[in-house]
Design a protein around this motif. Structure first.
Motif, PDB file in Angstrom:
ATOM      1  N   LYS A  98       2.333  11.050  54.258  1.00 14.45           N
ATOM      2  CA  LYS A  98       1.781  12.072  53.362  1.00 14.45           C
ATOM      3  C   LYS A  98       2.866  12.546  52.390  1.00 14.45           C
ATOM      4  O   LYS A  98       3.679  13.406  52.731  1.00 14.45           O
ATOM      5  CB  LYS A  98       1.236  13.246  54.175  1.00 14.45           C
ATOM      6  CG  LYS A  98       0.099  12.833  55.113  1.00 14.45           C
ATOM      7  CD  LYS A  98      -0.334  14.001  55.997  1.00 14.45           C
ATOM      8  CE  LYS A  98      -1.441  13.573  56.947  1.00 14.45           C
ATOM      9  NZ  LYS A  98      -1.831  14.664  57.871  1.00 14.45           N
ATOM     10  N   PRO A  99       2.873  12.009  51.170  1.00 16.04           N
ATOM     11  CA  PRO A  99       3.977  12.279  50.251  1.00 16.04           C
ATOM     12  C   PRO A  99       4.069  13.719  49.759  1.00 16.04           C
ATOM     13  O   PRO A  99       5.116  14.130  49.261  1.00 16.04           O
ATOM     14  CB  PRO A  99       3.710  11.319  49.087  1.00 16.04           C
ATOM     15  CG  PRO A  99       2.261  10.999  49.174  1.00 16.04           C
ATOM     16  CD  PRO A  99       1.912  11.039  50.627  1.00 16.04           C
ATOM     17  N   TYR A 100       2.993  14.500  49.889  1.00 16.22           N
ATOM     18  CA  TYR A 100       3.066  15.902  49.500  1.00 16.22           C
ATOM     19  C   TYR A 100       3.607  16.785  50.629  1.00 16.22           C
ATOM     20  O   TYR A 100       3.851  17.968  50.439  1.00 16.22           O
ATOM     21  CB  TYR A 100       1.690  16.428  49.087  1.00 16.22           C
ATOM     22  CG  TYR A 100       1.224  15.959  47.721  1.00 16.22           C
ATOM     23  CD1 TYR A 100       1.557  16.663  46.573  1.00 16.22           C
ATOM     24  CD2 TYR A 100       0.464  14.801  47.591  1.00 16.22           C
ATOM     25  CE1 TYR A 100       1.128  16.237  45.317  1.00 16.22           C
ATOM     26  CE2 TYR A 100       0.026  14.363  46.342  1.00 16.22           C
ATOM     27  CZ  TYR A 100       0.364  15.087  45.213  1.00 16.22           C
ATOM     28  OH  TYR A 100      -0.051  14.654  43.981  1.00 16.22           O
ATOM     29  N   GLU A 101       3.806  16.183  51.794  1.00 16.60           N
ATOM     30  CA  GLU A 101       4.181  16.981  52.965  1.00 16.60           C
ATOM     31  C   GLU A 101       5.545  16.622  53.535  1.00 16.60           C
ATOM     32  O   GLU A 101       5.948  17.146  54.567  1.00 16.60           O
ATOM     33  CB  GLU A 101       3.114  16.832  54.057  1.00 16.60           C
ATOM     34  CG  GLU A 101       1.749  17.355  53.640  1.00 16.60           C
ATOM     35  CD  GLU A 101       0.700  17.206  54.728  1.00 16.60           C
ATOM     36  OE1 GLU A 101       1.089  17.026  55.911  1.00 16.60           O
ATOM     37  OE2 GLU A 101      -0.492  17.258  54.411  1.00 16.60           O
ATOM     38  N   GLY A 102       6.243  15.725  52.888  1.00 19.10           N
ATOM     39  CA  GLY A 102       7.540  15.323  53.423  1.00 19.10           C
ATOM     40  C   GLY A 102       8.509  14.929  52.327  1.00 19.10           C
ATOM     41  O   GLY A 102       8.121  14.590  51.207  1.00 19.10           O
ATOM     42  N   ILE A 103       9.786  14.975  52.661  1.00 15.79           N
ATOM     43  CA  ILE A 103      10.877  14.650  51.740  1.00 15.79           C
ATOM     44  C   ILE A 103      11.661  13.485  52.326  1.00 15.79           C
ATOM     45  O   ILE A 103      12.145  13.559  53.455  1.00 15.79           O
ATOM     46  CB  ILE A 103      11.815  15.866  51.567  1.00 15.79           C
ATOM     47  CG1 ILE A 103      11.039  17.082  51.036  1.00 15.79           C
ATOM     48  CG2 ILE A 103      12.980  15.515  50.661  1.00 15.79           C
ATOM     49  CD1 ILE A 103      10.442  16.917  49.663  1.00 15.79           C
ATOM     50  N   LEU A 104      11.786  12.405  51.551  1.00 13.26           N
ATOM     51  CA  LEU A 104      12.522  11.244  52.054  1.00 13.26           C
ATOM     52  C   LEU A 104      14.021  11.539  52.138  1.00 13.26           C
ATOM     53  O   LEU A 104      14.650  11.345  53.176  1.00 13.26           O
ATOM     54  CB  LEU A 104      12.267  10.032  51.160  1.00 13.26           C
ATOM     55  CG  LEU A 104      13.011   8.753  51.532  1.00 13.26           C
ATOM     56  CD1 LEU A 104      12.673   8.312  52.956  1.00 13.26           C
ATOM     57  CD2 LEU A 104      12.711   7.643  50.535  1.00 13.26           C
ATOM     58  N   HIS A 105      14.596  11.997  51.039  1.00 18.60           N
ATOM     59  CA  HIS A 105      16.030  12.297  50.975  1.00 18.60           C
ATOM     60  C   HIS A 105      16.248  13.652  50.311  1.00 18.60           C
ATOM     61  O   HIS A 105      15.387  14.146  49.576  1.00 18.60           O
ATOM     62  CB  HIS A 105      16.777  11.238  50.153  1.00 18.60           C
ATOM     63  CG  HIS A 105      16.889   9.903  50.809  1.00 18.60           C
ATOM     64  ND1 HIS A 105      16.508   8.731  50.187  1.00 18.60           N
ATOM     65  CD2 HIS A 105      17.355   9.539  52.024  1.00 18.60           C
ATOM     66  CE1 HIS A 105      16.733   7.703  51.001  1.00 18.60           C
ATOM     67  NE2 HIS A 105      17.256   8.170  52.119  1.00 18.60           N
ATOM     68  N   LEU A 106      17.426  14.209  50.518  1.00 14.03           N
ATOM     69  CA  LEU A 106      17.749  15.508  49.938  1.00 14.03           C
ATOM     70  C   LEU A 106      17.609  15.507  48.416  1.00 14.03           C
ATOM     71  O   LEU A 106      17.164  16.489  47.826  1.00 14.03           O
ATOM     72  CB  LEU A 106      19.179  15.913  50.334  1.00 14.03           C
ATOM     73  CG  LEU A 106      19.683  17.252  49.800  1.00 14.03           C
ATOM     74  CD1 LEU A 106      18.788  18.408  50.240  1.00 14.03           C
ATOM     75  CD2 LEU A 106      21.125  17.484  50.245  1.00 14.03           C
ATOM     76  N   ASP A 107      17.982  14.381  47.760  1.00 16.59           N
ATOM     77  CA  ASP A 107      17.917  14.360  46.301  1.00 16.59           C
ATOM     78  C   ASP A 107      16.489  14.281  45.756  1.00 16.59           C
ATOM     79  O   ASP A 107      16.291  14.237  44.538  1.00 16.59           O
ATOM     80  CB  ASP A 107      18.789  13.238  45.709  1.00 16.59           C
ATOM     81  CG  ASP A 107      18.417  11.850  46.191  1.00 16.59           C
ATOM     82  OD1 ASP A 107      17.333  11.663  46.782  1.00 16.59           O
ATOM     83  OD2 ASP A 107      19.227  10.921  45.974  1.00 16.59           O
ATOM     84  N   CYS A 108      15.507  14.273  46.650  1.00 15.39           N
ATOM     85  CA  CYS A 108      14.115  14.381  46.227  1.00 15.39           C
ATOM     86  C   CYS A 108      13.634  15.827  46.234  1.00 15.39           C
ATOM     87  O   CYS A 108      12.492  16.115  45.845  1.00 15.39           O
ATOM     88  CB  CYS A 108      13.211  13.542  47.137  1.00 15.39           C
ATOM     89  SG  CYS A 108      13.587  11.783  47.098  1.00 15.39           S
ATOM     90  N   THR A 109      14.515  16.740  46.673  1.00 12.21           N
ATOM     91  CA  THR A 109      14.148  18.162  46.689  1.00 12.21           C
ATOM     92  C   THR A 109      15.226  19.070  46.081  1.00 12.21           C
ATOM     93  O   THR A 109      14.959  20.230  45.791  1.00 12.21           O
ATOM     94  CB  THR A 109      13.826  18.614  48.136  1.00 12.21           C
ATOM     95  OG1 THR A 109      13.101  19.838  48.104  1.00 12.21           O
ATOM     96  CG2 THR A 109      15.064  18.788  48.973  1.00 12.21           C
ATOM     97  N   PHE A 110      16.427  18.495  45.847  1.00  9.30           N
ATOM     98  CA  PHE A 110      17.531  19.300  45.303  1.00  9.30           C
ATOM     99  C   PHE A 110      18.534  18.387  44.620  1.00  9.30           C
ATOM    100  O   PHE A 110      18.907  17.347  45.162  1.00  9.30           O
ATOM    101  CB  PHE A 110      18.193  20.077  46.454  1.00  9.30           C
ATOM    102  CG  PHE A 110      19.583  20.582  46.164  1.00  9.30           C
ATOM    103  CD1 PHE A 110      19.809  21.510  45.153  1.00  9.30           C
ATOM    104  CD2 PHE A 110      20.667  20.137  46.918  1.00  9.30           C
ATOM    105  CE1 PHE A 110      21.094  21.971  44.886  1.00  9.30           C
ATOM    106  CE2 PHE A 110      21.950  20.592  46.661  1.00  9.30           C
ATOM    107  CZ  PHE A 110      22.162  21.518  45.639  1.00  9.30           C
ATOM    108  N   ASN A 111      18.981  18.780  43.412  1.00  9.61           N
ATOM    109  CA  ASN A 111      19.932  17.961  42.679  1.00  9.61           C
ATOM    110  C   ASN A 111      20.705  18.834  41.686  1.00  9.61           C
ATOM    111  O   ASN A 111      20.097  19.472  40.831  1.00  9.61           O
ATOM    112  CB  ASN A 111      19.178  16.858  41.920  1.00  9.61           C
ATOM    113  CG  ASN A 111      20.087  15.746  41.436  1.00  9.61           C
ATOM    114  OD1 ASN A 111      21.291  15.763  41.631  1.00  9.61           O
ATOM    115  ND2 ASN A 111      19.490  14.756  40.773  1.00  9.61           N
TER     116      ASN A 111
END
Length: 304
Positions: free
Chosen positions: A190-203
């Motif tokens: 579920k791509p709206y419910e999880g983050i693969l890597h930190l750089d997908c949520t913070f950069n």
């Protein structure tokens, strides 16, 4: 080669860019190893190789426009090699070889001709049980931000790429760094419910700014800590849909130059008009369907 990476935005001198050719057949749902790929396979919109080649060539043109030395991994037949960031990463003058998921273990040999340019003293091979990938590691001067998962389901999640043991190992190698571990939400499907890597949520961006997605963190205190470090006024917040489109995963060539997807209008305008940053816009929509974007496609080796 004298490696030098002290932050995410210093003027880039040399980088590895992933390899778009010979990607092989479309994976099955069982073969997908992140939620975004799972979604695109299920939806029947997995990208064609010709589109991946085109988008990465546009990226390479921008890098060369700024006189960046670009290395490429050797081609492995029928193998996805787009995301160089997962294979290894550099902190200061050390190259850490990632213990990536078994599905991608063959990928590292394609980087041998690049790794061999680095003094063996500066190449770090982690213990087998220390799992980490470069997308979870953000170098920011005295800080090392590391994305991880403390979920009891860690061993069963393909998207849980970095464990606590690897963080402890990095503390030993970089004792002067302030290491901040950030617990990320995870989902394999579920791509709206999880983050693969930190750089997908913070950069981090520029000298003192960042792009951030609040709902990517398990604990809101982690989000608040990042805001406290950068200053709330210096943080560009993205919403759920923008996270899905991978807004945070842009790539800095210099403090005042960012490569971004041309579809990210709201953020690109903010970079230009509010932060005074030059935005090099390229098409990267097809590659985004595989669960990564611009930062994921690169392995920076030397920054000023």
């Amino acid at each position: 080669m004298n490696l030098n990476i002290k932050n995410e935005t210093g003027k880039l001198k040399s980088v590895v860019l992933g390899q778009p050719k010979s990607n092989g057949p479309i994976p099955t749902l069982a073969e997908s190893y992140d939620a975004k790929s799972y979604n695109t396979i299920e939806s029947g919109i997995y990208p064609k190789e010709e589109d991946i080649v085109f988008e990465m060539s546009e990226f390479e043109k921008v890098l060369k426009k700024y006189d960046v030395e670009v290395f490429r991994p050797k081609i492995i037949k029928d193998y996805n090699q787009v995301f160089a960031r997962d294979v290894a990463f550099v902190i200061e003058d050390k190259m850490i070889i990632s213990n990536i998921i078994p599905d991608r273990a063959d990928e590292q040999e394609a980087y041998r001709h690049i790794i061999d340019k680095v003094s063996w003293r500066n190449v770090v091979n982690l213990p087998e049980k220390a799992h980490i990938e470069g997308g979870d590691v953000i170098v920011w001067d005295e800080f090392l931000f590391i994305g991880t998962s403390y979920s009891p389901d860690y061993r069963n999640l393909k998207t849980a790429r970095t464990n606590e043991y690897a963080i402890e190992i990095l503390k030993e190698y970089f004792p002067k760094k302030r290491i901040i571990d950030l617990d990320l939400k995870k989902s394999d499907t579920k791509p709206y419910e999880g983050i693969l890597h930190l750089d997908c949520t913070f950069n981090p961006i520029g000298e003192d700014k960042c792009v951030i997605y609040k709902n990517g963190f398990v604990d809101e205190d982690d989000y608040q800590l990042v805001l406290d470090i950068f200053g709330e006024e210096n943080c560009f917040n993205v919403n759920d849909e923008e996270m899905f489109q991978m807004f945070p995963n842009v790539f800095s060539i210099a403090p005042d130059v960012v490569v971004s997807d041309k579809a990210f209008t709201r953020m690109n305008d903010h970079f230009r008009n509010e932060w005074g940053i030059t935005v090099e816009e390229i098409p990267y929509r097809e590659i985004s369907k595989m669960g990564g974007l611009l930062r994921c496609s690169t392995l920076p080796l030397v920054r000023e």
